[in-house]
Design a protein around this motif. Structure first.
Motif, PDB file in Angstrom:
ATOM      1  N   GLY A   1       0.976  -1.477  -0.269  1.00 16.59           N
ATOM      2  CA  GLY A   1       0.178  -0.357   0.001  1.00 16.59           C
ATOM      3  C   GLY A   1       1.235   1.139   0.225  1.00 16.59           C
ATOM      4  N   ALA A   2       1.368   0.912  -0.741  1.00 22.99           N
ATOM      5  CA  ALA A   2       2.694   2.219  -0.418  1.00 22.99           C
ATOM      6  C   ALA A   2       2.187   2.874  -1.803  1.00 22.99           C
ATOM      7  CB  ALA A   2       4.282   1.893  -0.081  1.00 22.99           C
ATOM      8  N   LEU A   3       3.221   4.124  -1.962  1.00 21.88           N
ATOM      9  CA  LEU A   3       3.705   5.017  -3.126  1.00 21.88           C
ATOM     10  C   LEU A   3       4.958   5.292  -3.175  1.00 21.88           C
ATOM     11  CD1 LEU A   3       1.521   6.120  -5.169  1.00 21.88           C
ATOM     12  CD2 LEU A   3       1.239   8.114  -3.763  1.00 21.88           C
ATOM     13  N   LEU A   4       5.230   5.937  -3.893  1.00 22.74           N
ATOM     14  CA  LEU A   4       6.534   6.920  -4.293  1.00 22.74           C
ATOM     15  C   LEU A   4       6.142   8.130  -5.043  1.00 22.74           C
ATOM     16  CD1 LEU A   4       9.977   7.041  -3.977  1.00 22.74           C
ATOM     17  CD2 LEU A   4      10.035   5.925  -6.753  1.00 22.74           C
ATOM     18  N   ARG A   5       6.668   9.224  -4.809  1.00 17.46           N
ATOM     19  CA  ARG A   5       5.866  10.576  -5.501  1.00 17.46           C
ATOM     20  C   ARG A   5       6.379  11.630  -5.142  1.00 17.46           C
ATOM     21  NH1 ARG A   5       4.685  13.878  -0.696  1.00 17.46           N
ATOM     22  NH2 ARG A   5       3.697  12.693   0.634  1.00 17.46           N
ATOM     23  N   PRO A   6       6.578  12.228  -5.079  1.00 17.25           N
ATOM     24  CA  PRO A   6       8.478  13.175  -5.272  1.00 17.25           C
ATOM     25  C   PRO A   6       7.393  14.516  -4.040  1.00 17.25           C
ATOM     26  CG  PRO A   6       7.151  14.038  -7.339  1.00 17.25           C
ATOM     27  CD  PRO A   6       6.261  12.749  -7.184  1.00 17.25           C
ATOM     28  N   ILE A   7       8.829  14.627  -3.138  1.00 19.00           N
ATOM     29  CA  ILE A   7       8.952  15.178  -1.849  1.00 19.00           C
ATOM     30  C   ILE A   7       8.144  16.782  -1.690  1.00 19.00           C
ATOM     31  CG2 ILE A   7      10.863  16.167  -1.901  1.00 19.00           C
ATOM     32  CD1 ILE A   7      11.293  15.154   1.174  1.00 19.00           C
ATOM     33  N   GLU A   8       7.334  16.730  -1.014  1.00 20.27           N
ATOM     34  CA  GLU A   8       5.856  17.948  -0.662  1.00 20.27           C
ATOM     35  C   GLU A   8       6.298  18.522   0.621  1.00 20.27           C
ATOM     36  OE1 GLU A   8       2.411  16.338  -0.894  1.00 20.27           O
ATOM     37  OE2 GLU A   8       2.205  15.260  -3.246  1.00 20.27           O
TER      38      GLU A   8
ATOM     39  N   GLY B   1      14.525  22.447  11.597  1.00 17.01           N
ATOM     40  CA  GLY B   1      15.591  22.125  10.514  1.00 17.01           C
ATOM     41  C   GLY B   1      14.977  20.603   9.015  1.00 17.01           C
ATOM     42  N   GLN B   2      13.871  19.932   9.608  1.00 20.30           N
ATOM     43  CA  GLN B   2      13.312  19.042   8.635  1.00 20.30           C
ATOM     44  C   GLN B   2      12.489  20.373   7.710  1.00 20.30           C
ATOM     45  OE1 GLN B   2      13.565  15.089   8.365  1.00 20.30           O
ATOM     46  NE2 GLN B   2      15.582  16.756   9.586  1.00 20.30           N
ATOM     47  N   ARG B   3      11.918  21.314   8.075  1.00 19.56           N
ATOM     48  CA  ARG B   3      11.402  21.795   7.403  1.00 19.56           C
ATOM     49  C   ARG B   3      12.037  21.918   6.660  1.00 19.56           C
ATOM     50  NH1 ARG B   3       8.607  25.251  10.318  1.00 19.56           N
ATOM     51  NH2 ARG B   3       9.704  26.588  10.419  1.00 19.56           N
ATOM     52  N   GLU B   4      13.263  22.864   7.140  1.00 23.58           N
ATOM     53  CA  GLU B   4      14.573  23.430   5.569  1.00 23.58           C
ATOM     54  C   GLU B   4      15.230  22.407   4.750  1.00 23.58           C
ATOM     55  OE1 GLU B   4      18.756  25.463   6.208  1.00 23.58           O
ATOM     56  OE2 GLU B   4      17.352  25.851   8.191  1.00 23.58           O
ATOM     57  N   ARG B   5      15.033  21.563   5.874  1.00 24.87           N
ATOM     58  CA  ARG B   5      15.703  20.147   4.816  1.00 24.87           C
ATOM     59  C   ARG B   5      14.788  19.746   3.181  1.00 24.87           C
ATOM     60  NH1 ARG B   5      15.690  13.664   7.691  1.00 24.87           N
ATOM     61  NH2 ARG B   5      16.681  12.919   4.862  1.00 24.87           N
ATOM     62  N   VAL B   6      13.174  20.031   3.460  1.00 26.86           N
ATOM     63  CA  VAL B   6      12.050  19.158   2.744  1.00 26.86           C
ATOM     64  C   VAL B   6      11.827  20.233   1.244  1.00 26.86           C
ATOM     65  CG1 VAL B   6       9.929  18.637   2.328  1.00 26.86           C
ATOM     66  CG2 VAL B   6      11.247  17.747   4.005  1.00 26.86           C
ATOM     67  N   GLU B   7      12.352  21.942   2.045  1.00 26.49           N
ATOM     68  CA  GLU B   7      12.509  22.833   1.388  1.00 26.49           C
ATOM     69  C   GLU B   7      13.533  22.707   0.454  1.00 26.49           C
ATOM     70  OE1 GLU B   7      12.469  25.647   3.905  1.00 26.49           O
ATOM     71  OE2 GLU B   7      10.697  26.272   4.149  1.00 26.49           O
TER      72      GLU B   7
ATOM     73  N   GLU C   1      12.688  21.357  -8.386  1.00 25.01           N
ATOM     74  CA  GLU C   1      12.442  22.404  -9.062  1.00 25.01           C
ATOM     75  C   GLU C   1      13.040  22.726 -10.168  1.00 25.01           C
ATOM     76  OE1 GLU C   1      10.328  25.180  -6.503  1.00 25.01           O
ATOM     77  OE2 GLU C   1       8.597  23.625  -6.139  1.00 25.01           O
ATOM     78  N   SER C   2      14.608  22.878  -9.883  1.00 25.25           N
ATOM     79  CA  SER C   2      15.650  23.377 -10.662  1.00 25.25           C
ATOM     80  C   SER C   2      16.045  22.013 -11.441  1.00 25.25           C
ATOM     81  CB  SER C   2      16.530  23.827  -9.817  1.00 25.25           C
ATOM     82  OG  SER C   2      17.490  22.652  -8.749  1.00 25.25           O
TER      83      SER C   2
ATOM     84  N   GLU D   1      18.285  19.356 -10.628  1.00 32.27           N
ATOM     85  CA  GLU D   1      19.610  19.385 -10.046  1.00 32.27           C
ATOM     86  C   GLU D   1      19.568  18.019  -9.093  1.00 32.27           C
ATOM     87  OE1 GLU D   1      22.030  20.733  -5.990  1.00 32.27           O
ATOM     88  OE2 GLU D   1      21.150  22.681  -6.677  1.00 32.27           O
ATOM     89  N   ALA D   2      18.015  17.509  -8.740  1.00 30.63           N
ATOM     90  CA  ALA D   2      18.063  16.258  -8.297  1.00 30.63           C
ATOM     91  C   ALA D   2      16.409  15.912  -8.332  1.00 30.63           C
ATOM     92  CB  ALA D   2      18.081  16.058  -6.597  1.00 30.63           C
ATOM     93  N   TYR D   3      16.044  14.825  -7.865  1.00 23.95           N
ATOM     94  CA  TYR D   3      14.380  14.334  -8.246  1.00 23.95           C
ATOM     95  C   TYR D   3      14.560  13.429  -6.718  1.00 23.95           C
ATOM     96  CZ  TYR D   3      10.303  13.602  -9.700  1.00 23.95           C
ATOM     97  OH  TYR D   3       9.354  12.907 -10.069  1.00 23.95           O
ATOM     98  N   CYS D   4      13.821  14.266  -5.931  1.00 21.29           N
ATOM     99  CA  CYS D   4      13.485  13.565  -3.965  1.00 21.29           C
ATOM    100  C   CYS D   4      12.065  12.977  -4.200  1.00 21.29           C
ATOM    101  CB  CYS D   4      13.843  14.742  -3.219  1.00 21.29           C
ATOM    102  SG  CYS D   4      14.202  14.782  -1.589  1.00 21.29           S
TER     103      CYS D   4
END
Length: 187
Positions: free
Chosen positions: A9-16, A50-56, A63-64, A66-69
């Protein structure tokens, strides 16, 4: 990339941005594992801010281009992460993949399926030719995830990463995704 359905029941999706609280909870639950296999982080990294900054930062890197998390999620709970980082275009057309899953979810095939979905995204959506990964020599479970996804080991790297207070050896793997030439816009 469209979300990919995974086992259990898991899903892989872009981080939000809304993933930060759940990511923090799951990360803290797995902190002992991270100390062994990830670079040390300052105490502020593990705070809600710190985790909010990590996700931002992850969202901005997505979006750039540069990566795909991506998060591995079930309902609103983050179970782990899969990241295509150091995306290089042009004649190299390559990326590195990193991944982890909550120790409570191990053994269900979730992370194996998530790595496979990320490789499909690297090939089909990003047009990349090669994906690289590395593990610590004793991380047999991670090596199994890679080999199940068509990765091949290509040597050993002595004193590769500084983890857990010492330089650690690494076992590098690669997967060639296709033999198409780079697209015209990838230079």
């Amino acid at each position: 990339m469209m979300p990919a359905e995974l086992p259990a029941g898991a899903l892989l999706r872009p981080i939000e941005l809304t993933d930060a609280p759940s990511l923090r909870e799951t990360s803290l639950r797995n902190l002992d594992r991270f100390r062994r296999s990830s670079p040390r982080q300052p105490d502020s990294f593990w705070t809600p801010e710190g985790q909010r900054e990590r996700v931002e930062k992850a969202v901005a890197r997505n979006e750039s281009g540069e990566a795909y998390c991506c998060v591995i999620a079930r309902d609103d709970a983050v179970l782990g992460l899969v990241t295509l980082s150091t995306i290089v275009r042009g004649p190299f057309c390559s990326t590195s993949i990193g991944y982890w899953i909550d120790h409570l979810e191990e053994g269900r095939g979730i992370v194996t399926a998530a790595v496979g979905a990320a490789c499909a995204t690297a090939a089909d959506d990003l047009g990349l030719h090669r994906v690289e990964a590395s593990t610590l020599p004793d991380n047999v479970a991670s090596q199994r995830v890679l080999t199940k996804n068509g990765f091949e080991q290509f040597g050993r790297a002595r004193d590769y990463l500084f983890l857990d207070g010492a330089w650690q050896e690494s076992v590098p793997f690669q997967r060639i995704l296709h033999d198409r030439p780079p697209s015209a816009g990838s230079a």
